[in-house]
Every structure is written in C-alpha cells, then in structure tokens.
Design an enzyme around this catalytic site. Structure first.
Site, PDB file in Angstrom:
ATOM      1  N   ASP A 174      -7.445 -12.998  -4.113  1.00 20.36           N
ATOM      2  CA  ASP A 174      -7.509 -14.035  -5.147  1.00 20.36           C
ATOM      3  C   ASP A 174      -8.016 -15.324  -4.511  1.00 20.36           C
ATOM      4  OD1 ASP A 174      -6.033 -12.963  -7.635  1.00 20.36           O
ATOM      5  OD2 ASP A 174      -4.670 -12.437  -6.011  1.00 20.36           O
ATOM      6  N   HIS A 196      -0.729 -15.574   7.058  1.00 19.61           N
ATOM      7  CA  HIS A 196      -0.071 -14.451   6.394  1.00 19.61           C
ATOM      8  C   HIS A 196       1.250 -14.192   7.113  1.00 19.61           C
ATOM      9  CE1 HIS A 196      -2.348 -12.681   3.131  1.00 19.61           C
ATOM     10  NE2 HIS A 196      -3.458 -13.077   3.742  1.00 19.61           N
ATOM     11  N   HIS A 249       0.804  -1.219   0.000  1.00 15.56           N
ATOM     12  CA  HIS A 249       0.000   0.000   0.000  1.00 15.56           C
ATOM     13  C   HIS A 249       0.839   1.272   0.000  1.00 15.56           C
ATOM     14  CE1 HIS A 249      -3.452  -2.578   1.801  1.00 15.56           C
ATOM     15  NE2 HIS A 249      -3.369  -2.696   0.489  1.00 15.56           N
TER      16      HIS A 249
HETATM   17  C1  LIG Z   1      -0.074 -13.698  -7.800  1.00 16.83           C
HETATM   18  C2  LIG Z   1      -0.315 -13.864  -6.328  1.00 16.83           C
HETATM   19  C3  LIG Z   1      -1.471 -13.326  -5.771  1.00 16.83           C
HETATM   20  C4  LIG Z   1      -1.719 -13.486  -4.410  1.00 16.83           C
HETATM   21  N1  LIG Z   1      -2.914 -13.016  -3.908  1.00 16.83           N
HETATM   22  C5  LIG Z   1      -3.220 -13.301  -2.623  1.00 16.83           C
HETATM   23  C6  LIG Z   1      -4.495 -12.936  -2.093  1.00 16.83           C
HETATM   24  O1  LIG Z   1      -5.327 -12.336  -2.769  1.00 16.83           O
HETATM   25  N2  LIG Z   1      -4.754 -13.281  -0.799  1.00 16.83           N
HETATM   26  C7  LIG Z   1      -3.846 -13.929  -0.017  1.00 16.83           C
HETATM   27  O2  LIG Z   1      -4.136 -14.229   1.118  1.00 16.83           O
HETATM   28  N3  LIG Z   1      -2.645 -14.279  -0.491  1.00 16.83           N
HETATM   29  C8  LIG Z   1      -2.309 -13.973  -1.762  1.00 16.83           C
HETATM   30  N4  LIG Z   1      -1.070 -14.322  -2.233  1.00 16.83           N
HETATM   31  C9  LIG Z   1      -0.120 -14.969  -1.318  1.00 16.83           C
HETATM   32  C10 LIG Z   1       0.387 -14.092  -0.190  1.00 16.83           C
HETATM   33  O3  LIG Z   1       1.084 -12.975  -0.674  1.00 16.83           O
HETATM   34  C11 LIG Z   1       1.257 -14.919   0.749  1.00 16.83           C
HETATM   35  O4  LIG Z   1       0.690 -16.170   0.971  1.00 16.83           O
HETATM   36  C12 LIG Z   1       1.436 -14.278   2.100  1.00 16.83           C
HETATM   37  O5  LIG Z   1       2.080 -13.042   1.952  1.00 16.83           O
HETATM   38  C13 LIG Z   1       2.246 -15.143   3.089  1.00 16.83           C
HETATM   39  O6  LIG Z   1       3.458 -15.535   2.546  1.00 16.83           O
HETATM   40  P1  LIG Z   1       3.835 -17.067   2.285  1.00 16.83           P
HETATM   41  O7  LIG Z   1       2.624 -17.742   1.739  1.00 16.83           O
HETATM   42  O8  LIG Z   1       4.914 -16.990   1.243  1.00 16.83           O
HETATM   43  O9  LIG Z   1       4.269 -17.647   3.569  1.00 16.83           O
HETATM   44  C14 LIG Z   1      -0.781 -14.152  -3.587  1.00 16.83           C
HETATM   45  C15 LIG Z   1       0.396 -14.661  -4.154  1.00 16.83           C
HETATM   46  C16 LIG Z   1       0.630 -14.531  -5.506  1.00 16.83           C
HETATM   47  C17 LIG Z   1       1.881 -15.113  -6.096  1.00 16.83           C
END
Ligand SMILES: Cc1cc2nc3c(=O)[nH]c(=O)nc-3n(C[C@H](O)[C@H](O)[C@H](O)COP(=O)(O)O)c2cc1C
Length: 409
Positions: free
Chosen positions: A356, A104, A17
C-alpha cells in the site's frame, strides 16, 4: 499478546502467508441475529485491491463461520471466524532472508522470539487485522441494535494535505499568528461538530481515499499516486466519531475509556500517534475557552462544547466521542534503500512484493471495528456492575450530596 478485552474477548490468529487468518470471539451475548454478511461488509471495506490507491494483493477475504452461530443466531459460545490467505507470494520476500526490512518488524521479532515467520510480516502484517475487523463487526451489530451506537471513521489527512480548517479535527487547525491572541483560539468549530454529528459511512465511501471532503479527497489521491509513482509511500491520519454512547463507560484509573481506546488504536499496525478530543490543541486553548460548560439536554446534563471528546475522568459523558490516529508512511517502498544485512554487512534493499502506498483508506474500517470492540467490552463491564448493584436494597442513609439529585430518596 493476541487477546484483547475482558468480557468481550477477541483473540486473533494467523500470519501474512499462512493458510488462514481469523479470530475467536468469546463473550458475545447469545440471541443476536447475525449473518456472515454482517461481518463481510467491513472485511470487504478493509480488503486489499479495492482501488489503485491500495496494494494489488488480490484477496476476497470471504469469512467462514466455524462456530458459535446456528440458524443465524449467536449461541453465546465462542464464535470462530476464518478467512483464507489465497494470494500469498512468499518468493517476493527472498531478499529478506538476508536483510531485515527497514522500519518493519523483522529484526524486532527475531530479537524477541529468536525465530520468525519465513516470509512477509508474519503477525505484524496487516493481514492480522482481519480477525479484529471480523470481531468488531459483530460488536457493531450489537451496539447499533441495542443502543443505537454509530461509529464512523474517515481520512482527515494524507501527508500535508488536511481537511479544510472548518471541518478539521482541532489539532489540524493551523494556529500560526499572534501567539498572545487567545481570541484566535476560539471555540471548537461548529462545522466540525456538525460533521461529527452527521457523517455516514456511505458519505465516507463515496471517494476511494475515504476523505469526506471531495476537493481535499482529489488532492489526496494525487498525493498518493505521486508517492506510488516515485516508488515511495506516504502517511496520514484517520478521525473517528462514536455517537450515542451511554454515559458511565470506562474503568478508572488504569482502564480509563481513553486509555482503552489508545491501547486498541495503537495496536493497529503502522500507528504512531493517538489523540482524543482537543488532543494537542488542548494545550493551546485557555481553560476559560476549553472548559465544556454543562447545559440541560433532553432532561439530562450535556455539555455546550465538546473539547473533552465525550470523556471526562476516563468515563464517557454521553457526548460524541472523537479521536484521531496517525499512521506512518508504509515501510515497504520499491526504491532501493541503503541499509544493512542481519550480520551488519552494508547493502541496498529494494522491496519487491505488493504494498500500500498509503494505508489510511484501508485503515478506516479497522479503526471503526477496534472502537466497537472497546465500547462493547466497556458496556458489558458497566452493565454487569449496574446489575450487581441493582440487586442490593436501596441506600437511604447517605447525605444527599453523595448521590445524583434525581436518585436521592
Ligand atoms: C491496512 C494496512 C495496510 C498496510 N499495508 C502495508 C504495506 O503494504 N506495506 C508496508 O510496509 N506496511 C503496511 N502496513 C503497516 C505494516 O504492517 C507495519 O508498519 C509493519 O508491520 C511494522 O509495524 P509497526 O509499523 O506497527 O511498527 C499496513 C498497515 C495497515 C493498517
């Protein structure tokens, strides 16, 4: 840290943000003809709001070139790229002043740094990947122009819906049946090898899921919509092929080519698994079937099969490189979840914000561009070694078994 690579060095910056996100790319060869559109193509494939299968956050993600390119040509100096964050809604996240969002990075960032971005995922957000995608698009242009290298990723599964066995990556093929029947573990599917050899981004983009098999893509769509309607989320896998990579890339022992790929891929948010070539399936196929026998191909040695995924001893062998990445079900879900506040008080959290329901369709260009960054870096390293070696006088004193027969004096 936020920098990847040795000679093709990419540093990304920006939180979910803040005013903008982007990258500094150091080490791009001078003289490459490069337009913002070359970079924009992949950013637009990554951007949110592309279909009803992705987050509705509305970002155009237009790239602004800050430095390193003049009159459409790279200068060899650091390339600065900036993309504005335009559709932030920090108020969507006010509950997270009290609650670390489950799965998260809120809690771990606070534990690590003692301070974190006031809203959204900060650096852990997928917004960060914009910098990588922009940098990787530059690498892709160089690799295609100079070496004809092609990188194509596609969605190979969503939840329990997989590509049909014939065209699925090896470890997605069901292996139930007679556990003593080695014949059942037969050769790598010719259809899958054919898919790897021919698949294009145009074919992948024909369906919003980015799965190249239409019937499976339809079933995947239904699965993602079902997760969305249930205020839930679902994971999936992305498979990637890199074609026309010269042999000899990779820096054993710690920087083996597959280790660099794994490092790059597992740095993408939401990744939980990586496998290359036969992957976990390679544990089930006997050596007599799993070994890639050598054959002559266009005057060089190639391999008959390719369980190795184009890499042996951490060094590319000239065959197609293929690998698969597992993405977890996104953490943000709108249904209420029992969890605890930062002070340990139990409570329930239902995410607002936009998210997503499944990340794999948008992850496809991220995987491709991260792969391009790895190949580019490894190529520049190998080229510099080759150039340094080529300046030495020829060696005539070694026993012939120590050198390639074609290079023997
Ligand atoms: C293209 C893309 C879109 C993402 N969109 C979301 C989202 O809308 N909601 C969400 O909870 N995580 C989303 N993520 C994943 C999170 O960024 C991520 O799971 C979170 O920051 C924790 O990190 P980790 O899963 O690597 O441990 C997305 C990841 C990617 C690659």
């Amino acid at each position: 840290m936020s920098t990847y690579g040795s000679l093709f060095r990419v540093t990304t910056y920006g939180e979910s943000h803040c005013a903008s996100v982007g990258a500094i790319i150091d080490g791009c060869p001078p003289g490459l003809v490069l337009s913002p559109q070359d970079i924009q193509v992949q950013l637009s494939r990554r951007r949110p709001g592309q279909s009803n299968l992705t987050t509705p956050r509305d970002e155009k993600d237009l790239v602004h070139v800050q430095s390193g390119i003049e009159h459409g040509v790279t200068l060899g100096t650091p390339i600065g790229l900036l993309v504005k964050n335009e559709d932030q809604r920090p108020k969507d996240y006010t509950e997270t002043d009290l609650y670390p969002r489950p799965s998260h990075a809120d809690y771990t960032y606070l534990e690590k740094y003692g301070v974190k971005a006031s809203s959204g995922g900060g650096r852990s957000s997928a917004r960060e990947t914009i910098g990588r995608v922009a940098a990787g698009a530059i690498a892709e242009k160089y690799l295609k122009l100079v070496y004809g290298i092609e990188i194509v990723a596609f969605v190979s599964s969503v939840g329990k819906i997989h590509l049909p066995a014939a065209v699925a990556p090896p470890s997605l093929i069901p292996t139930e049946g007679n556990e003593d029947d080695d014949e059942a573990q037969d050769a790598l599917s010719p259809e899958f090898r054919q898919l790897l050899a021919t698949i294009t981004r145009e074919e992948v983009d024909k369906h919003p899921t980015r799965c190249p098999h239409p019937d499976t893509a339809e079933r995947m769509t239904k699965r993602i919509i079902r997760a969305k309607d249930a205020m839930d989320s679902i994971g999936g896998t992305v498979t990637c092929v890199i074609r026309n990579v010269p042999s000899g890339l990779g820096e054993p022992v710690f920087d083996k080519f597959e280790a660099k790929l794994a490092h790059a891929m597992l740095s993408i948010p939401a990744t939980k698994a990586f496998e290359v070539g036969s992957g976990f399936r390679g544990t089930e196929v006997p050596g007599s079937k799993h070994n890639d026998a050598f054959v002559e191909k266009d005057g060089k040695l190639g391999t008959k099969t390719n369980w190795s995924g184009g890499i042996q001893g951490g060094i590319t062998n000239g065959e197609d490189i293929y690998f698969r990445i597992g993405f977890k079900s996104p953490a943000t879900i709108s249904q209420s979840q029992e969890t605890a506040q930062y002070d340990g008080t139990p409570g329930a959290l239902a995410a607002r914000g936009r998210h997503d329901p499944c990340v794999v369709p948008r992850a496809v260009p991220i995987v491709e561009t991260m792969a391009a960054i790895v190949v580019m870096d490894q190529l520049l390293i190998q080229n510099s070694r080759r150039t340094a070696a080529s300046l030495l006088p020829p060696i005539t004193t070694l026993p012939p078994t120590m050198v390639m027969p074609s290079k023997a004096q």
